[in-house]
Design a protein around this motif. Structure first.
Motif, PDB file in Angstrom:
ATOM      1  N   THR A 173       0.828  -1.282   0.256  1.00  0.00           N
ATOM      2  CA  THR A 173      -0.003   0.120  -0.138  1.00  0.00           C
ATOM      3  C   THR A 173       0.871   1.449   0.263  1.00  0.00           C
ATOM      4  OG1 THR A 173      -1.948  -1.185   1.278  1.00  0.00           O
ATOM      5  CG2 THR A 173      -1.868   0.933   1.037  1.00  0.00           C
ATOM      6  N   GLU A 174       1.803   1.185   1.037  1.00  0.00           N
ATOM      7  CA  GLU A 174       2.976   2.254   1.048  1.00  0.00           C
ATOM      8  C   GLU A 174       3.513   2.800  -0.675  1.00  0.00           C
ATOM      9  OE1 GLU A 174       6.143   4.667   3.738  1.00  0.00           O
ATOM     10  OE2 GLU A 174       6.102   2.548   4.327  1.00  0.00           O
ATOM     11  N   MET A 175       4.379   1.373  -1.049  1.00  0.00           N
ATOM     12  CA  MET A 175       4.634   1.485  -2.230  1.00  0.00           C
ATOM     13  C   MET A 175       4.257   2.230  -3.006  1.00  0.00           C
ATOM     14  SD  MET A 175       7.514   0.015  -2.080  1.00  0.00           S
ATOM     15  CE  MET A 175       8.441  -1.319  -0.665  1.00  0.00           C
ATOM     16  N   ILE A 176       2.679   1.473  -3.768  1.00  0.00           N
ATOM     17  CA  ILE A 176       1.524   2.128  -4.373  1.00  0.00           C
ATOM     18  C   ILE A 176       1.024   3.832  -4.211  1.00  0.00           C
ATOM     19  CG2 ILE A 176      -0.614   2.128  -5.570  1.00  0.00           C
ATOM     20  CD1 ILE A 176      -0.226  -0.745  -4.474  1.00  0.00           C
ATOM     21  N   GLU A 177       1.091   4.188  -2.723  1.00  0.00           N
ATOM     22  CA  GLU A 177       0.584   5.504  -2.590  1.00  0.00           C
ATOM     23  C   GLU A 177       1.671   5.730  -3.139  1.00  0.00           C
ATOM     24  OE1 GLU A 177      -0.054   5.680   2.022  1.00  0.00           O
ATOM     25  OE2 GLU A 177      -1.951   4.650   1.081  1.00  0.00           O
ATOM     26  N   HIS A 178       3.061   6.222  -2.955  1.00  0.00           N
ATOM     27  CA  HIS A 178       3.553   7.165  -3.390  1.00  0.00           C
ATOM     28  C   HIS A 178       4.269   6.541  -4.778  1.00  0.00           C
ATOM     29  CE1 HIS A 178       5.231   8.834   0.705  1.00  0.00           C
ATOM     30  NE2 HIS A 178       4.884   6.731   0.938  1.00  0.00           N
ATOM     31  N   SER A 179       3.716   5.745  -5.678  1.00  0.00           N
ATOM     32  CA  SER A 179       4.453   5.681  -7.015  1.00  0.00           C
ATOM     33  C   SER A 179       3.870   6.720  -7.737  1.00  0.00           C
ATOM     34  CB  SER A 179       4.053   3.964  -6.876  1.00  0.00           C
ATOM     35  OG  SER A 179       4.340   3.967  -8.042  1.00  0.00           O
ATOM     36  N   VAL A 180       4.730   6.981  -8.846  1.00  0.00           N
ATOM     37  CA  VAL A 180       4.966   7.907  -9.786  1.00  0.00           C
ATOM     38  C   VAL A 180       4.360   6.621 -10.857  1.00  0.00           C
ATOM     39  CG1 VAL A 180       6.040   9.396  -9.386  1.00  0.00           C
ATOM     40  CG2 VAL A 180       6.565   7.210 -10.806  1.00  0.00           C
ATOM     41  N   ILE A 181       3.629   5.819 -10.621  1.00  0.00           N
ATOM     42  CA  ILE A 181       3.818   4.421 -12.050  1.00  0.00           C
ATOM     43  C   ILE A 181       2.633   3.620 -11.642  1.00  0.00           C
ATOM     44  CG2 ILE A 181       4.461   2.004 -12.795  1.00  0.00           C
ATOM     45  CD1 ILE A 181       6.796   4.210 -13.250  1.00  0.00           C
ATOM     46  N   THR A 182       1.192   3.796 -12.333  1.00  0.00           N
ATOM     47  CA  THR A 182       0.469   3.206 -11.297  1.00  0.00           C
ATOM     48  C   THR A 182       0.111   1.187 -12.277  1.00  0.00           C
ATOM     49  OG1 THR A 182      -0.383   3.114 -14.113  1.00  0.00           O
ATOM     50  CG2 THR A 182      -1.053   5.160 -12.210  1.00  0.00           C
ATOM     51  N   ASP A 183      -0.870   0.683 -10.994  1.00  0.00           N
ATOM     52  CA  ASP A 183      -0.161  -0.135 -10.447  1.00  0.00           C
ATOM     53  C   ASP A 183      -1.304  -1.439 -12.012  1.00  0.00           C
ATOM     54  OD1 ASP A 183      -0.280  -2.965 -10.060  1.00  0.00           O
ATOM     55  OD2 ASP A 183      -1.862  -3.065  -8.466  1.00  0.00           O
ATOM     56  N   GLN A 184      -0.707  -2.495 -12.193  1.00  0.00           N
ATOM     57  CA  GLN A 184      -1.690  -3.139 -13.754  1.00  0.00           C
ATOM     58  C   GLN A 184      -2.894  -3.699 -13.139  1.00  0.00           C
ATOM     59  OE1 GLN A 184       0.910  -3.205 -16.575  1.00  0.00           O
ATOM     60  NE2 GLN A 184      -2.076  -3.583 -17.234  1.00  0.00           N
ATOM     61  N   GLU A 185      -3.729  -3.693 -13.508  1.00  0.00           N
ATOM     62  CA  GLU A 185      -5.347  -3.438 -12.905  1.00  0.00           C
ATOM     63  C   GLU A 185      -5.697  -5.384 -13.492  1.00  0.00           C
ATOM     64  OE1 GLU A 185      -7.630  -0.492 -11.518  1.00  0.00           O
ATOM     65  OE2 GLU A 185      -6.066   0.312 -10.323  1.00  0.00           O
ATOM     66  N   LYS A 186      -5.332  -4.934 -14.367  1.00  0.00           N
ATOM     67  CA  LYS A 186      -6.182  -5.993 -15.817  1.00  0.00           C
ATOM     68  C   LYS A 186      -5.107  -6.767 -16.465  1.00  0.00           C
ATOM     69  CE  LYS A 186      -8.679  -3.309 -18.573  1.00  0.00           C
ATOM     70  NZ  LYS A 186      -9.238  -2.418 -19.003  1.00  0.00           N
ATOM     71  N   LEU A 187      -5.190  -7.717 -17.244  1.00  0.00           N
ATOM     72  CA  LEU A 187      -4.382  -8.335 -18.129  1.00  0.00           C
ATOM     73  C   LEU A 187      -4.465  -7.324 -18.865  1.00  0.00           C
ATOM     74  CD1 LEU A 187      -2.187 -10.632 -18.253  1.00  0.00           C
ATOM     75  CD2 LEU A 187      -4.157 -12.097 -19.081  1.00  0.00           C
ATOM     76  N   LEU A 188      -3.431  -7.445 -19.942  1.00  0.00           N
ATOM     77  CA  LEU A 188      -3.388  -6.478 -21.360  1.00  0.00           C
ATOM     78  C   LEU A 188      -3.181  -8.032 -22.340  1.00  0.00           C
ATOM     79  CD1 LEU A 188      -3.033  -3.275 -20.522  1.00  0.00           C
ATOM     80  CD2 LEU A 188      -4.979  -3.639 -20.322  1.00  0.00           C
ATOM     81  N   PRO A 189      -2.973  -7.989 -24.152  1.00  0.00           N
ATOM     82  CA  PRO A 189      -2.552  -7.941 -24.919  1.00  0.00           C
ATOM     83  C   PRO A 189      -0.585  -7.466 -24.243  1.00  0.00           C
ATOM     84  CG  PRO A 189      -4.191  -6.942 -25.762  1.00  0.00           C
ATOM     85  CD  PRO A 189      -3.758  -6.737 -24.284  1.00  0.00           C
ATOM     86  N   ALA A 190      -0.220  -8.618 -24.684  1.00  0.00           N
ATOM     87  CA  ALA A 190       1.015  -8.707 -24.701  1.00  0.00           C
ATOM     88  C   ALA A 190       1.946  -7.099 -24.907  1.00  0.00           C
ATOM     89  CB  ALA A 190       1.881  -9.427 -25.537  1.00  0.00           C
TER      90      ALA A 190
END
Length: 167
Positions: free
Chosen positions: A94-111
């Motif tokens: 949670t702390e990592m995500i809160e401080h991140s400029v990178i958004t978490d991957q929330e769903k599987l996408l095409p390669a």
């Protein structure tokens, strides 16, 4: 019964190595953003590694493994730098995500879309770390600047390799 030494909590400790406390504290906050962002990128890279399919499977599978192994070591080095300058490193996802400029991957996408996102993320990391180098140089923390300068090149090269693979 737990030993009393196991009840201690990491907290700020005094450091007198030539950089003022307020400057070290600002650097620790910047490093926390970098570590959080790098940790989210690490997780996304693992996700691509596990889920990539298609004609570039083998090369992307191997490349992303090299990238996440590098990110793992770098995260440790940068978090330990936060400790070395006297402050607590980030704890937990949670702390990592809160401080991140990178958004978490929330769903599987095409390669190709996942890889395109990794390219953008590596470029975001290079920009963020460039700011970190500037902040470290401003207060003459050459060790932090040196550690971070190395990372800029790694992220630029990673973006290039990933971009070339899907071009």
């Amino acid at each position: 019964m737990a030993h009393s030494s196991m009840k201690t909590v990491a907290k700020e400790f005094p450091v007198d190595a030539g950089v003022d406390r307020k400057d070290r504290q600002k650097l620790a906050k910047m490093l926390t953003r970098i570590v959080g962002s790098s940790h989210v990128l690490y997780a996304k890279t693992r996700g691509v590694h596990w889920n990539v399919v298609g004609p570039t499977f083998y090369s992307l599978h191997k490349m992303t493994e090299e990238h996440y192994e590098d990110l793992h070591v770098a995260n440790d080095d940068m978090a330990e730098r936060i400790r070395a300058i006297g402050f607590a490193a980030p704890t937990g996802i949670t702390e990592m995500i809160e401080h991140s400029v990178i958004t978490d991957q929330e769903k599987l996408l095409p390669a190709n879309e996942m890889v395109k996102e990794l390219v953008e993320d590596h470029e975001k990391m290079a920009r963020l770390i460039r700011d970190g180098v500037a902040a470290a140089e401003e207060v003459e923390d050459v060790k932090t600047a040196d550690l971070l300068t190395e990372r800029i090149g790694v992220h630029e090269e990673s973006a290039w390799m990933l971009r070339a693979t899907i071009s």
